[in-house]
Motif scaffolding. Sequence first.
Motif, short mmCIF file in Angstrom:
data_model
loop_
_atom_site.label_atom_id
_atom_site.label_comp_id
_atom_site.label_asym_id
_atom_site.label_seq_id
_atom_site.Cartn_x
_atom_site.Cartn_y
_atom_site.Cartn_z
N LEU A 83 0.84 -1.22 0.00
CA LEU A 83 0.00 0.00 0.00
C LEU A 83 0.87 1.26 0.00
CD1 LEU A 83 -2.69 -1.10 2.62
CD2 LEU A 83 -2.74 -1.40 0.14
N PRO A 84 1.63 1.48 -1.08
CA PRO A 84 2.56 2.62 -1.10
C PRO A 84 1.90 3.96 -1.38
CG PRO A 84 2.67 1.44 -3.16
CD PRO A 84 1.70 0.68 -2.31
N VAL A 85 0.60 4.02 -1.59
CA VAL A 85 -0.09 5.27 -1.90
C VAL A 85 -1.04 5.60 -0.75
CG1 VAL A 85 -1.64 6.46 -3.49
CG2 VAL A 85 0.09 4.88 -4.37
N ALA A 86 -1.00 6.84 -0.29
CA ALA A 86 -1.89 7.33 0.76
C ALA A 86 -2.82 8.38 0.17
CB ALA A 86 -1.09 7.92 1.92
N ARG A 87 -4.10 8.23 0.43
CA ARG A 87 -5.09 9.22 0.01
C ARG A 87 -5.39 10.13 1.20
NH1 ARG A 87 -9.29 7.13 -4.04
NH2 ARG A 87 -7.37 7.40 -5.27
N LEU A 88 -5.25 11.43 0.99
CA LEU A 88 -5.32 12.39 2.09
C LEU A 88 -6.45 13.39 1.87
CD1 LEU A 88 -1.53 13.38 2.33
CD2 LEU A 88 -2.64 11.37 3.29
N VAL A 89 -6.93 13.95 2.99
CA VAL A 89 -7.73 15.17 2.97
C VAL A 89 -6.88 16.24 3.65
CG1 VAL A 89 -9.99 14.07 2.91
CG2 VAL A 89 -8.89 14.42 5.10
N LEU A 90 -6.72 17.36 2.97
CA LEU A 90 -5.81 18.40 3.42
C LEU A 90 -6.58 19.57 4.02
CD1 LEU A 90 -3.30 18.44 0.42
CD2 LEU A 90 -3.21 17.10 2.53
N ASP A 91 -5.91 20.26 4.91
CA ASP A 91 -6.48 21.45 5.55
C ASP A 91 -6.26 22.64 4.63
OD1 ASP A 91 -7.52 23.31 7.22
OD2 ASP A 91 -5.99 23.14 8.78
N LEU A 92 -7.12 22.76 3.62
CA LEU A 92 -7.02 23.83 2.63
C LEU A 92 -8.26 24.71 2.74
CD1 LEU A 92 -5.77 21.72 -0.39
CD2 LEU A 92 -4.39 23.04 1.22
N PRO A 93 -8.09 26.02 2.71
CA PRO A 93 -9.23 26.92 2.97
C PRO A 93 -10.13 27.18 1.78
CG PRO A 93 -7.23 28.21 2.69
CD PRO A 93 -6.82 26.77 2.58
N VAL A 94 -9.75 26.78 0.58
CA VAL A 94 -10.52 27.12 -0.61
C VAL A 94 -11.40 25.94 -1.02
CG1 VAL A 94 -8.94 28.87 -1.49
CG2 VAL A 94 -8.51 26.46 -1.99
N SER A 95 -12.57 26.25 -1.55
CA SER A 95 -13.56 25.21 -1.83
C SER A 95 -13.22 24.39 -3.06
CB SER A 95 -14.94 25.86 -2.00
OG SER A 95 -14.92 26.82 -3.04
N HIS A 96 -12.52 24.95 -4.06
CA HIS A 96 -12.26 24.18 -5.27
C HIS A 96 -11.17 23.12 -5.06
CE1 HIS A 96 -9.11 27.30 -5.58
NE2 HIS A 96 -8.44 26.42 -6.29
N LEU A 97 -10.54 23.11 -3.88
CA LEU A 97 -9.58 22.07 -3.54
C LEU A 97 -10.14 21.12 -2.48
CD1 LEU A 97 -6.28 24.16 -3.40
CD2 LEU A 97 -7.16 22.77 -5.28
N ASP A 98 -11.44 21.13 -2.33
CA ASP A 98 -12.09 20.27 -1.34
C ASP A 98 -12.30 18.88 -1.92
OD1 ASP A 98 -13.37 19.39 0.90
OD2 ASP A 98 -15.30 20.30 0.43
N ARG A 99 -11.20 18.13 -2.04
CA ARG A 99 -11.23 16.77 -2.57
C ARG A 99 -9.97 16.06 -2.09
NH1 ARG A 99 -9.93 20.14 -6.96
NH2 ARG A 99 -7.91 19.71 -7.94
N PRO A 100 -9.95 14.73 -2.13
CA PRO A 100 -8.76 14.00 -1.66
C PRO A 100 -7.63 14.05 -2.67
CG PRO A 100 -10.46 12.47 -2.39
CD PRO A 100 -11.08 13.83 -2.43
N PHE A 101 -6.40 13.89 -2.17
CA PHE A 101 -5.20 13.89 -3.00
C PHE A 101 -4.35 12.67 -2.65
CE2 PHE A 101 -6.49 18.31 -2.63
CZ PHE A 101 -6.47 18.72 -3.95
N ASP A 102 -3.62 12.17 -3.64
CA ASP A 102 -2.78 10.98 -3.47
C ASP A 102 -1.32 11.37 -3.30
OD1 ASP A 102 -5.07 9.56 -3.78
OD2 ASP A 102 -4.64 8.87 -5.82
N TYR A 103 -0.65 10.70 -2.37
CA TYR A 103 0.77 10.90 -2.10
C TYR A 103 1.44 9.55 -1.94
CZ TYR A 103 0.33 15.94 -1.34
OH TYR A 103 0.12 17.28 -1.51
N LEU A 104 2.76 9.53 -2.16
CA LEU A 104 3.54 8.32 -1.97
C LEU A 104 3.97 8.20 -0.52
CD1 LEU A 104 5.80 8.44 -5.17
CD2 LEU A 104 3.73 7.08 -4.79
N VAL A 105 4.03 6.96 -0.04
CA VAL A 105 4.38 6.69 1.36
C VAL A 105 5.78 6.08 1.39
CG1 VAL A 105 3.75 5.47 3.46
CG2 VAL A 105 1.97 6.28 1.89
#
Length: 547
Positions: A50-72
């Motif tokens: 499981l080398p990929v992590a799906r995250l929810v980030l503390d971002l203040p803008v609404s158009h970035l209100d979605r999960p993002f993938d990062y490498l672990v």
Amino acid sequence: ARSGEDVADARPPAKDVADARPDAGEQLALLRSQVRGRRPKPPAPLAETLPVARLVLDLPVSHLDRPFDYLVPSTMADSAVPGSRVKVRFAGQEADGFVVERLPRSDYEGRLVRLSRSVSPEPVLTPEVLAAARSVADRYAGTLADVLRLAVPPRHATVEKKETAAPDPASDRPEPGPWTDYRGGPAFLNRMAAGEGPRAVWTAVPGRAEEDWPHALAVAAATALSAGRGSLLVVPDHRDVDRVDAALTALIGSAHHVRLTADLGPAPRYRAFLDVLRGRARIVVGTRAAAFAPVQDLGLAVCWDDGDDLHAEPRAPYPHTREVLATRCEQQGAALLIGSTARSAEAQQMLETGWARELVAERGLVRRRAPRVVVSGDDDARDAAARAARLPSLALRTAREALGDGPVLVQVPRAGYVPALACQTCRAPARCSACHGPLAATERAAAASCRWCGWVAGDWVCPYCDGRRLRSVVVGAARTAEELGRAFPGVTVRSSGGSSVLKSVGEKPALVVATRGAEPVAAGGYAAALLLDTWDLLSRPSLRAGE
């Protein structure tokens, strides 16, 4: 894109040269190694599983209100678990985030960025709280990050390192007790104990300590606990928390429940949060900050006095406690109880649509327990002096008679001594000549002063009629206590309001002058309650059941 998605169409900032081209980072690293005389440290390999992590980030803008993938990286394979806190690089800056899930691969075909740091391996964001936060954000047109700030308290590293004691075994199921007074009350408890999720609107009636609403909530929570289910009891303010906490302690002890309020402080609040998260405590008593508490196997959620303004969150996206609890119960199959002594419009709508059932007492029981309400004015209709008096003769007689049985509550709308003054001649509001703020009197012999700038109006002159005399427009709690002290010599007079709020009073005779929302709890109940200045806009009664 450095976060698994195309976050913007604009060119990368000039200062972030390493992210401008795929080979720019290697070129700068080689240049630094030549200057410093050492070779760059190779990056750590990725996690084997499981080398990929799906995250929810503390971002203040609404158009970035979605999960993002990062490498672990392999160094974070064990700590970057779902629900844990991490830090990542996003758009050239460091951002906080929560791991939602671990994946074997990403759907994004571009280059993924590695996690910068694992803040803590503690899974503070549970799947149930995440689903509820997502639903609340969608309902109130907010972002998930705004809701998660309300749901997950800030981390306290010292508290997190301490181990949590093992949970105590659940106690036996208590008797229904006060719930037998309500139609459908025992059936509600039976369905909840059987693992079902009934929804009810409860109209409580006044009663003694063993019949009052805190004891009833304690019985309901203890019933859920005996079935291995958790409970979440949300009340408007800390005084209600004290009453429910005392009722739970008297019924099942203090080992199974915690207090969770915003005014606890960082360390105690995070300690209570971890006790709930780790399963030591199965019952949570708190204010609106506790609506997202990660109670394990939630079986009962209670919103007491849902019409109180304190249940409405003042920060975006402004969710209401009642709606948060209803969402969680709908998703987790838990029982929902909306209780109060006066049904709100939203609770009535739940009944009319059939979404919930009502729990009410028989009319005969309500008539026996409800306090007798007497409106002054009829007895003094033929006495002009009595009509003009602030303390009608009926109120004075009632107070004198009730003082033999216990304390008497006198509720006034405003704190202070005389918070508003006017000209004695033309009745124009008295204003400060320096800042045009309102004038007020802080005590009997003190000169009037401005409530804004503090200017002492020793030589005040009315700008309309040149009058120099002032009269009181609104009388505060301190002035009322002074008047009652002269009218009842030898009787103790106590004040509650403003910066000095009393939590409770004893059973001895006393006059308790309190502003709205600052009424202390009487040990044996109040013998009588007087509501003064009911014409004032701030004088909406806030007496509680049994008081």
